[in-house]
Scaffold this motif. Structure first.
Motif, PDB file in Angstrom:
ATOM      1  N   THR A  30       0.813  -1.211   0.000  1.00 29.40           N
ATOM      2  CA  THR A  30       0.000   0.000   0.000  1.00 29.40           C
ATOM      3  C   THR A  30       0.850   1.266   0.000  1.00 29.40           C
ATOM      4  O   THR A  30       0.487   2.259  -0.626  1.00 29.40           O
ATOM      5  CB  THR A  30      -0.929   0.032   1.227  1.00 29.40           C
ATOM      6  N   ALA A  31       1.951   1.278   0.732  1.00 28.31           N
ATOM      7  CA  ALA A  31       2.780   2.480   0.844  1.00 28.31           C
ATOM      8  C   ALA A  31       4.067   2.111   1.572  1.00 28.31           C
ATOM      9  O   ALA A  31       4.279   0.952   1.936  1.00 28.31           O
ATOM     10  CB  ALA A  31       2.038   3.580   1.603  1.00 28.31           C
ATOM     11  N   SER A  32       4.911   3.107   1.775  1.00 24.50           N
ATOM     12  CA  SER A  32       6.102   2.937   2.598  1.00 24.50           C
ATOM     13  C   SER A  32       6.003   3.870   3.797  1.00 24.50           C
ATOM     14  O   SER A  32       5.688   5.059   3.644  1.00 24.50           O
ATOM     15  CB  SER A  32       7.371   3.242   1.801  1.00 24.50           C
ATOM     16  N   VAL A  33       6.255   3.340   4.975  1.00 24.59           N
ATOM     17  CA  VAL A  33       6.267   4.158   6.182  1.00 24.59           C
ATOM     18  C   VAL A  33       7.582   4.938   6.209  1.00 24.59           C
ATOM     19  O   VAL A  33       8.650   4.356   6.035  1.00 24.59           O
ATOM     20  CB  VAL A  33       6.147   3.286   7.442  1.00 24.59           C
ATOM     21  N   PRO A  34       7.545   6.253   6.412  1.00 21.33           N
ATOM     22  CA  PRO A  34       8.782   7.048   6.428  1.00 21.33           C
ATOM     23  C   PRO A  34       9.615   6.760   7.671  1.00 21.33           C
ATOM     24  O   PRO A  34       9.143   6.151   8.637  1.00 21.33           O
ATOM     25  CB  PRO A  34       8.264   8.496   6.459  1.00 21.33           C
ATOM     26  N   GLY A  35      10.859   7.205   7.641  1.00 17.40           N
ATOM     27  CA  GLY A  35      11.657   7.250   8.857  1.00 17.40           C
ATOM     28  C   GLY A  35      12.603   6.105   9.100  1.00 17.40           C
ATOM     29  O   GLY A  35      13.139   5.975  10.197  1.00 17.40           O
ATOM     30  N   GLY A  36      12.831   5.250   8.113  1.00 17.58           N
ATOM     31  CA  GLY A  36      13.796   4.176   8.306  1.00 17.58           C
ATOM     32  C   GLY A  36      13.177   2.881   8.785  1.00 17.58           C
ATOM     33  O   GLY A  36      11.969   2.661   8.670  1.00 17.58           O
ATOM     34  N   GLU A  37      14.016   2.004   9.344  1.00 15.89           N
ATOM     35  CA  GLU A  37      13.573   0.667   9.736  1.00 15.89           C
ATOM     36  C   GLU A  37      12.488   0.728  10.807  1.00 15.89           C
ATOM     37  O   GLU A  37      12.588   1.485  11.762  1.00 15.89           O
ATOM     38  CB  GLU A  37      14.759  -0.142  10.263  1.00 15.89           C
ATOM     39  N   PRO A  38      11.440  -0.088  10.668  1.00 16.69           N
ATOM     40  CA  PRO A  38      10.351  -0.072  11.650  1.00 16.69           C
ATOM     41  C   PRO A  38      10.777  -0.577  13.022  1.00 16.69           C
ATOM     42  O   PRO A  38      11.674  -1.409  13.145  1.00 16.69           O
ATOM     43  CB  PRO A  38       9.308  -1.019  11.036  1.00 16.69           C
ATOM     44  N   GLN A  39      10.101  -0.037  14.041  1.00 16.71           N
ATOM     45  CA  GLN A  39      10.275  -0.517  15.405  1.00 16.71           C
ATOM     46  C   GLN A  39       8.998  -1.171  15.940  1.00 16.71           C
ATOM     47  O   GLN A  39       9.072  -2.019  16.825  1.00 16.71           O
ATOM     48  CB  GLN A  39      10.654   0.638  16.338  1.00 16.71           C
ATOM     49  N   ALA A  40       7.849  -0.785  15.432  1.00 21.41           N
ATOM     50  CA  ALA A  40       6.579  -1.339  15.908  1.00 21.41           C
ATOM     51  C   ALA A  40       5.481  -1.003  14.917  1.00 21.41           C
ATOM     52  O   ALA A  40       5.589  -0.040  14.156  1.00 21.41           O
ATOM     53  CB  ALA A  40       6.236  -0.790  17.295  1.00 21.41           C
ATOM     54  N   LEU A  41       4.407  -1.806  14.953  1.00 18.32           N
ATOM     55  CA  LEU A  41       3.262  -1.606  14.064  1.00 18.32           C
ATOM     56  C   LEU A  41       1.976  -1.951  14.806  1.00 18.32           C
ATOM     57  O   LEU A  41       1.895  -2.986  15.464  1.00 18.32           O
ATOM     58  CB  LEU A  41       3.388  -2.501  12.828  1.00 18.32           C
ATOM     59  N   THR A  42       0.982  -1.090  14.697  1.00 15.37           N
ATOM     60  CA  THR A  42      -0.336  -1.369  15.257  1.00 15.37           C
ATOM     61  C   THR A  42      -1.415  -0.899  14.295  1.00 15.37           C
ATOM     62  O   THR A  42      -1.442   0.269  13.910  1.00 15.37           O
ATOM     63  CB  THR A  42      -0.542  -0.653  16.606  1.00 15.37           C
ATOM     64  N   ALA A  43      -2.287  -1.809  13.903  1.00 10.57           N
ATOM     65  CA  ALA A  43      -3.474  -1.437  13.125  1.00 10.57           C
ATOM     66  C   ALA A  43      -4.637  -1.327  14.106  1.00 10.57           C
ATOM     67  O   ALA A  43      -5.116  -2.326  14.634  1.00 10.57           O
ATOM     68  CB  ALA A  43      -3.757  -2.485  12.059  1.00 10.57           C
ATOM     69  N   VAL A  44      -5.073  -0.116  14.375  1.00  7.97           N
ATOM     70  CA  VAL A  44      -6.166   0.127  15.311  1.00  7.97           C
ATOM     71  C   VAL A  44      -7.471  -0.392  14.730  1.00  7.97           C
ATOM     72  O   VAL A  44      -8.288  -0.986  15.420  1.00  7.97           O
ATOM     73  CB  VAL A  44      -6.267   1.624  15.651  1.00  7.97           C
ATOM     74  N   ASP A  45      -7.666  -0.141  13.426  1.00 10.30           N
ATOM     75  CA  ASP A  45      -8.788  -0.698  12.686  1.00 10.30           C
ATOM     76  C   ASP A  45      -8.374  -0.802  11.227  1.00 10.30           C
ATOM     77  O   ASP A  45      -7.185  -0.668  10.902  1.00 10.30           O
ATOM     78  CB  ASP A  45     -10.073   0.122  12.875  1.00 10.30           C
TER      79      ASP A  45
END
Length: 305
Positions: free
Chosen positions: A256-271
């Motif tokens: 869908t997209a790329s999250v900015p800011g470098g390597e991820p540390q955590a992910l939460t889909a609220v809905d």
């Protein structure tokens, strides 16, 4: 059994899956924009100073369904936005919170380690808060388990215990059943059917339909973190920050997209549309299922603990 170490990536950090929902469109953190539901004016604007940044590695994100407030689990305590949009420590604990998930209104589950200098056991096991993280009590496995990942669905708790690389399942908050032994970075549970579990492995996303007792082989693109928002909306982010969604429980993925800011540390889909992701330089929020992201809080630390 020797302590589990991951042979294909850095030590595990925690993602989490928030339970419950909040009103779509609610902004959780103050940033450059309008006022927030946390009661303060947003940071930014001409002549204003940037809001303070978190200086601790992030292990998880969660949203309290009672008031929509964001909570950030870190190496040095639980934080929430203050009235000025900066990070504020919740309670007085500076423990290392690893596994972290929201199980209901003001009800959080976590794991981790005591702060340096403590005479408590090295591993918290499962701990629980019923006052939105202000205080914590031991629930089970104190001194025994180190859950680097926790998830909760329909009264069932799953935890990935890094001390032996085993997935555990709990239906009463106290007694645990050992499930599959696997090398996983993260896992997620179908919020409508706790028997369906997915896990990130070196070979791709592995799937279970028997409550984590067995998993099929890892398949498809590699993911670092997973979050299952609804039966038809499983989100995953890879090591580069590329965000994907699966509508069939992890069999097929669409970027869908790329999250900015470098390597991820955590992910939460609220809905299905509201997503939070922590990366090396900040916490980012999407209100359109990951098509676009807005930075909500700065993170000053790129260290992994």
């Amino acid at each position: 059994m020797p302590a589990f170490t991951n042979p294909f990536h850095r030590p595990r950090t925690r993602s989490l899956c928030a339970v419950g929902s909040v009103v779509a469109g609610t902004l959780l953190l103050a940033a450059c924009g309008d006022s927030t539901p946390d009661g303060g004016a947003a940071a930014g604007g001409e002549g204003s100073k940037p809001a303070p940044a978190l200086h601790s590695h992030i292990h998880g994100l969660g949203v309290d369904p009672e008031d929509g407030r964001l909570y950030v689990a870190t190496h040095e305590g639980i934080f929430t936005p203050d009235n000025g949009g900066g990070p504020q420590l919740v309670g007085d604990s500076t423990d290392d919170f690893m596994g972290f998930t929201v199980a209901g209104a003001k009800t959080f589950l976590a794991s981790g380690h005591p702060a340096p200098g403590s005479n408590r056991p090295d591993n918290h096991g499962l701990i629980k808060s019923t006052d939105a993280g202000k205080s914590w009590k031991s629930a089970s496995l104190k001194g025994e388990a180190d859950f680097h990942s926790l998830d909760y669905a329909k009264g069932v708790i799953y935890g990935y215990d890094s001390t032996g690389g085993v997935l555990r399942m709990n239906e009463d908050g106290t007694n645990w059943k050992a499930r599959a032994r696997l090398q996983a970075l993260d896992f997620a549970v179908n919020p409508a059917d706790p028997s369906q579990v997915v896990a990130t492995t070196a070979d791709g996303v592995a799937r279970s339909t028997d409550g984590g007792a067995t998993f099929g082989p890892g398949e498809g693109a590699g993911m670092e973190f997973l979050s299952w928002a609804s039966p038809g909306s499983l989100f995953g982010v890879d090591f580069t920050g590329a965000l994907s969604i699966s509508s069939d429980g992890g069999a097929n993925w669409k970027k869908t997209a790329s999250v900015p800011g470098g390597e991820p540390q955590a992910l939460t889909a609220v809905d299905e549309r509201h997503i939070l992701a922590a990366t090396q330089d900040g916490i980012y929020e999407s209100q359109d299922a990951g098509k676009t992201f807005t930075k909500r809080l700065s993170v000053a630390s790129g260290d992994h603990h």
